[in-house]
Scaffold this motif. Structure first.
Motif, mmCIF file in Angstrom:
data_model
loop_
_atom_site.group_PDB
_atom_site.id
_atom_site.type_symbol
_atom_site.label_atom_id
_atom_site.label_comp_id
_atom_site.label_asym_id
_atom_site.label_seq_id
_atom_site.Cartn_x
_atom_site.Cartn_y
_atom_site.Cartn_z
ATOM 1 N N ILE A 125 0.839 -1.204 0.000
ATOM 2 C CA ILE A 125 0.000 0.000 0.000
ATOM 3 C C ILE A 125 0.874 1.253 0.000
ATOM 4 C CG2 ILE A 125 -1.810 1.262 1.231
ATOM 5 C CD1 ILE A 125 -2.774 -1.366 0.084
ATOM 6 N N ALA A 126 1.939 1.246 0.813
ATOM 7 C CA ALA A 126 2.850 2.393 0.844
ATOM 8 C C ALA A 126 3.516 2.599 -0.516
ATOM 9 C CB ALA A 126 3.908 2.189 1.922
ATOM 10 N N GLY A 127 3.757 1.501 -1.229
ATOM 11 C CA GLY A 127 4.341 1.622 -2.565
ATOM 12 C C GLY A 127 3.433 2.354 -3.527
ATOM 13 N N TYR A 128 2.117 2.203 -3.390
ATOM 14 C CA TYR A 128 1.182 2.940 -4.241
ATOM 15 C C TYR A 128 1.280 4.439 -3.985
ATOM 16 C CZ TYR A 128 -1.035 -1.661 -4.735
ATOM 17 O OH TYR A 128 -1.285 -2.985 -4.977
ATOM 18 N N PHE A 129 1.567 4.830 -2.728
ATOM 19 C CA PHE A 129 1.619 6.242 -2.356
ATOM 20 C C PHE A 129 3.023 6.833 -2.460
ATOM 21 C CE2 PHE A 129 -2.415 5.033 -0.642
ATOM 22 C CZ PHE A 129 -3.172 6.192 -0.555
ATOM 23 N N ARG A 130 4.013 6.008 -2.749
ATOM 24 C CA ARG A 130 5.407 6.441 -2.825
ATOM 25 C C ARG A 130 5.872 7.057 -1.501
ATOM 26 N NH1 ARG A 130 7.458 7.563 -7.978
ATOM 27 N NH2 ARG A 130 6.643 6.047 -9.485
ATOM 28 N N CYS A 131 5.481 6.441 -0.389
ATOM 29 C CA CYS A 131 5.822 6.995 0.919
ATOM 30 C C CYS A 131 6.551 5.956 1.756
ATOM 31 C CB CYS A 131 4.569 7.466 1.648
ATOM 32 S SG CYS A 131 3.430 6.123 2.108
ATOM 33 N N GLU A 132 7.026 6.391 2.935
ATOM 34 C CA GLU A 132 7.635 5.463 3.869
ATOM 35 C C GLU A 132 6.606 4.421 4.297
ATOM 36 O OE1 GLU A 132 9.707 7.040 7.236
ATOM 37 O OE2 GLU A 132 10.290 8.854 6.123
ATOM 38 N N VAL A 133 7.092 3.267 4.719
ATOM 39 C CA VAL A 133 6.185 2.191 5.108
ATOM 40 C C VAL A 133 5.898 2.280 6.610
ATOM 41 C CG1 VAL A 133 5.825 -0.295 5.156
ATOM 42 C CG2 VAL A 133 7.179 0.728 3.314
ATOM 43 N N PRO A 134 4.639 2.416 6.997
ATOM 44 C CA PRO A 134 4.320 2.351 8.428
ATOM 45 C C PRO A 134 4.509 0.933 8.942
ATOM 46 C CG PRO A 134 2.309 2.438 7.139
ATOM 47 C CD PRO A 134 3.438 2.627 6.174
ATOM 48 N N SER A 135 4.833 0.821 10.200
ATOM 49 C CA SER A 135 5.042 -0.518 10.768
ATOM 50 C C SER A 135 3.724 -1.268 10.832
ATOM 51 C CB SER A 135 5.648 -0.407 12.168
ATOM 52 O OG SER A 135 4.698 0.146 13.066
ATOM 53 N N LEU A 136 3.835 -2.577 11.014
ATOM 54 C CA LEU A 136 2.642 -3.413 11.127
ATOM 55 C C LEU A 136 1.821 -3.001 12.351
ATOM 56 C CD1 LEU A 136 1.783 -5.721 9.224
ATOM 57 C CD2 LEU A 136 2.667 -7.337 10.899
ATOM 58 N N ALA A 137 2.530 -2.645 13.452
ATOM 59 C CA ALA A 137 1.831 -2.235 14.673
ATOM 60 C C ALA A 137 1.096 -0.914 14.462
ATOM 61 C CB ALA A 137 2.822 -2.106 15.827
ATOM 62 N N GLU A 138 1.694 0.021 13.744
ATOM 63 C CA GLU A 138 1.042 1.317 13.497
ATOM 64 C C GLU A 138 -0.186 1.144 12.598
ATOM 65 O OE1 GLU A 138 4.764 4.467 13.701
ATOM 66 O OE2 GLU A 138 4.658 3.048 12.039
ATOM 67 N N THR A 139 -0.043 0.334 11.564
ATOM 68 C CA THR A 139 -1.186 0.084 10.682
ATOM 69 C C THR A 139 -2.301 -0.636 11.429
ATOM 70 O OG1 THR A 139 0.374 -0.143 8.829
ATOM 71 C CG2 THR A 139 -1.866 -0.879 8.461
ATOM 72 N N SER A 140 -1.922 -1.613 12.262
ATOM 73 C CA SER A 140 -2.919 -2.362 13.028
ATOM 74 C C SER A 140 -3.654 -1.439 13.999
ATOM 75 C CB SER A 140 -2.240 -3.497 13.806
ATOM 76 O OG SER A 140 -1.608 -4.401 12.922
ATOM 77 N N SER A 141 -2.917 -0.550 14.669
ATOM 78 C CA SER A 141 -3.546 0.378 15.613
ATOM 79 C C SER A 141 -4.524 1.298 14.916
ATOM 80 C CB SER A 141 -2.467 1.201 16.331
ATOM 81 O OG SER A 141 -1.698 0.395 17.188
ATOM 82 N N ALA A 142 -4.155 1.768 13.740
ATOM 83 C CA ALA A 142 -5.041 2.662 12.997
ATOM 84 C C ALA A 142 -6.343 1.956 12.623
ATOM 85 C CB ALA A 142 -4.334 3.181 11.755
ATOM 86 N N LEU A 143 -6.243 0.699 12.224
ATOM 87 C CA LEU A 143 -7.441 -0.069 11.860
ATOM 88 C C LEU A 143 -8.318 -0.343 13.085
ATOM 89 C CD1 LEU A 143 -5.732 -2.572 9.407
ATOM 90 C CD2 LEU A 143 -7.515 -0.954 8.768
ATOM 91 N N LEU A 144 -7.687 -0.725 14.193
ATOM 92 C CA LEU A 144 -8.441 -1.009 15.417
ATOM 93 C C LEU A 144 -9.081 0.256 15.979
ATOM 94 C CD1 LEU A 144 -5.910 -3.496 17.077
ATOM 95 C CD2 LEU A 144 -8.200 -4.063 16.256
ATOM 96 N N ASN A 145 -8.348 1.375 15.928
ATOM 97 C CA ASN A 145 -8.907 2.635 16.402
ATOM 98 C C ASN A 145 -10.077 3.099 15.542
ATOM 99 O OD1 ASN A 145 -7.080 2.887 18.545
ATOM 100 N ND2 ASN A 145 -5.556 3.900 17.259
ATOM 101 N N GLY A 146 -10.102 2.639 14.305
ATOM 102 C CA GLY A 146 -11.215 2.965 13.419
ATOM 103 C C GLY A 146 -12.429 2.078 13.639
ATOM 104 N N GLY A 147 -12.326 1.133 14.563
ATOM 105 C CA GLY A 147 -13.458 0.265 14.877
ATOM 106 C C GLY A 147 -13.520 -0.999 14.051
ATOM 107 N N TYR A 148 -12.419 -1.367 13.378
ATOM 108 C CA TYR A 148 -12.405 -2.547 12.529
ATOM 109 C C TYR A 148 -11.607 -3.671 13.184
ATOM 110 C CZ TYR A 148 -14.038 0.790 9.042
ATOM 111 O OH TYR A 148 -14.766 1.751 8.373
ATOM 112 N N GLN A 149 -11.841 -4.898 12.732
ATOM 113 C CA GLN A 149 -11.101 -6.064 13.219
ATOM 114 C C GLN A 149 -9.888 -6.319 12.335
ATOM 115 O OE1 GLN A 149 -14.784 -8.608 13.031
ATOM 116 N NE2 GLN A 149 -13.993 -9.372 14.980
ATOM 117 N N ILE A 150 -8.887 -6.974 12.904
ATOM 118 C CA ILE A 150 -7.687 -7.317 12.139
ATOM 119 C C ILE A 150 -7.221 -8.720 12.507
ATOM 120 C CG2 ILE A 150 -6.886 -4.927 11.952
ATOM 121 C CD1 ILE A 150 -4.741 -5.733 14.112
ATOM 122 N N SER A 151 -6.434 -9.298 11.638
ATOM 123 C CA SER A 151 -5.739 -10.550 11.924
ATOM 124 C C SER A 151 -4.584 -10.672 10.948
ATOM 125 C CB SER A 151 -6.681 -11.759 11.790
ATOM 126 O OG SER A 151 -6.908 -12.063 10.421
#
Length: 554
Positions: A423-449
């Motif tokens: 996903i970061a490659g599509y935006f040409r940006c630095e890659v967020p860590s797995l923990a940061e991406t997971s936190s953003a999804l959970l804080n948005g009210g979604y489930q992850i695995s």
């Protein structure tokens, strides 16, 4: 293990052969490659032994429970039991001290049919390591492979000769012939087997029709397909459609779509005969997929198949996906006095899907139809995991089994996964860590695995639009050098799209799953040099002019 080593030392290795030992089994491999064996697939065989063993224990427990219920439900069971105690077999009163035999439950033995056995290693391991096995029917088309099998069965003490040389019923019965012909001969109700195992070189598609008919009700079908060049790429869509009845996905989640394509092929093959499937465990492993499904005659469940099947609109650039189920189930209140709802099976309403991706304006391609229901039975996966953890020394690859099954037991049921790096490659940006991406999804009210199919991957209930909003929030503190992004590139299109959702990267307490908290070998590391698929076995065919070598069909 010492006992295994000592038994291997007693085996005489004839010239032109080498001894191969795997767990409790020993086999002789000819130097001429007449019988195919890939040692790297020990993980496949370990997983199969564990899964069939747990399934057999579960099935036997269910049968015992039903037997006990029948004993309790018999109206004359108490009086007849009393009569048996008071009278002997001839009707005369029993003498003092004479006891009547109590009726006991007789466990059901498991019959396994391995349609494509090659060296017979898998069949030998089933016979030696699964206590419930009555016998294994090991089949191969190649005369050389069958000869090697008979030899290997004998050296493991599973043939018609006992250790003392006496005649016994063989635990592994070798059959030389066509796999489909053998399975079709077992499709009558009284002839069906408990487990059918398909592990071909390449696709299992030609054998599915025969296999789903040869399995007993509530029986187990085990399927391996090694043709991931067809299933997991867009290079051969016509071959994938002809084999599996679906078009593949070309994208990073292609290994999960491979599982769903094979499951759909099995389900449609079974449905033609009024039979339904329940996936117990479906894994993408190395260069192949391995699936364990329960088969049962159930016309009502067959009606639900359309609602478990979907086509997908896949963006060719950003890989956003949009699901279109083929059917739907409508529930209405049942008849008066009935607590059961009435079910109606209808075709699904088609969505209004544009030709361009809503996220990046690229073209959408269709994939499928494929299985959209869960890949695993979580309870079954946990039981297999507990079985392996109970005695890890029983399996040579137990460390990896524990890791992969732990991830599978936590996996969300919805398709598909993504990786933050892609996903970061599509935006040409630095890659967020797995923990940061997971936190953003959970804080948005979604489930992850996690997903077992790819390291560093995430599955989520969030739509792709929210995942892209996470990146739009991320680039506010990790800016993209726009001078390096030309007009028309996907990065510019995605960055110029307005952010709709609020995103928070605050650390969420549930980002760590069980598989992350402990050190587990979740994903494959190269076990040996050149560890991929091995060359197909060769067999010799006599012709009028000369002896030619041809590829073995199975």
């Amino acid at each position: 293990m010492a006992a295994v080593a000592s038994s291997a030392n007693r085996i005489k290795v004839p010239p032109g052969y080498k001894l191969h030992t795997e767990n409790s089994a020993h086999i002789l491999l000819p130097d001429t490659n007449d019988a195919f064996l890939n040692p790297v697939q020990e993980f496949n065989r370990d997983l199969s032994v564990a899964s069939i063993r747990v399934w057999a224990e579960e099935r036997d427990a269910m049968k015992k429970q039903k037997w006990l219920e029948r004993q309790r439900d018999q109206p004359d069971s108490k009086s007849s039991s009393k009569r048996r105690k008071l009278a002997g077999e001839d009707g005369k009163p029993m003498e003092e001290g004479q006891a009547s035999e109590a009726k006991e439950y007789d466990p059901h033995g498991v019959v396994i049919l391995e349609a494509l056995s090659a060296t017979g290693l898998r069949s030998i391991r089933y016979a030696k390591e699964i206590p419930q096995v009555k016998y294994v029917l090991a089949n191969d088309l190649s005369p050389a492979a069958c000869q090697a099998m008979r030899q290997n069965v004998d050296i493991n003490g599973l043939g018609a000769k006992g250790a003392d040389g006496s005649e016994v019923m063989p635990k592994v019965r070798v059959n030389e012939g066509d796999a489909c012909t053998l399975m079709y001969s077992h499709r009558a109700l009284k002839d069906r087997v408990d487990v059918v195992d398909l592990d071909p070189y390449g696709t299992a598609a030609p054998f599915l029709d025969a296999a789903v008919q040869a399995v007993r009700d509530d029986g187990l079908l085990c399927v391996t397909c090694t043709d991931l060049a067809v299933l997991a790429s867009g290079n051969y869509p016509e071959k994938c459609f002809s084999n599996y009845g679906g078009v593949p996905v070309r994208g990073e989640y292609c290994h999960e779509s491979s599982l769903r394509l094979v499951l759909n092929a099995i389900a449609t093959a079974a449905s033609r005969y009024g039979r339904s499937i329940t996936p117990l465990l479906s894994l993408s492993i190395d260069f192949y997929v391995r699936l364990f499904v329960r088969v049962k005659t159930n016309p009502t469940e067959v009606k639900k198949l359309a609602s478990k099947t979907a086509t997908y609109y896949i963006c060719t650039v950003c890989q956003s996906h949009y699901e279109q189920p083929l059917g739907r189930i409508v529930e209405t209140p049942g008849k008066k006095g009935s607590s059961e709802p009435s079910l109606a099976y209808k075709t699904h309403i088609a969505p209004v899907v544009p030709q361009q991706c809503p996220e990046c304006d690229s073209s959408l391609h269709m994939a499928g139809p494929m299985w959209r229901a869960p890949l695993h039975d979580v309870d079954f996966v946990k039981r297999v995991l507990a079985h392996v953890e109970q005695d890890p020394s029983r399996y040579g690859t137990s460390t990896r089994i524990k890791g992969m099954l732990t991830v599978a037991s936590e996996e969300l049921t919805n398709p598909f996964y993504f990786t933050p790096s892609r996903i970061a490659g599509y935006f040409r940006c630095e890659v967020p860590s797995l923990a940061e991406t997971s936190s953003a999804l959970l804080n948005g009210g979604y489930q992850i695995s996690r997903s077992h199919a790819l390291g560093g991957s995430l599955k989520t209930t969030a739509p792709r639009s929210f995942v892209f909003d996470i990146m739009r929030e991320w680039v506010k503190t990790h800016p993209v050098k726009m001078e390096n992004v030309s007009v028309g590139q996907i990065a510019r299109t995605l960055l110029e799209k307005p952010q709709k959702a609020a995103v928070s990267f605050d650390k969420h307490p549930n980002t760590m799953s069980k598989s992350s908290e402990v050190k587990l070998v979740r994903y494959q590391t190269n076990p040996t040099p050149n560890w991929g698929p091995k060359p197909r076995a060769k067999r010799k065919r006599e012709t009028n002019d000369e002896t030619s070598t041809v590829e073995q069909a199975e």
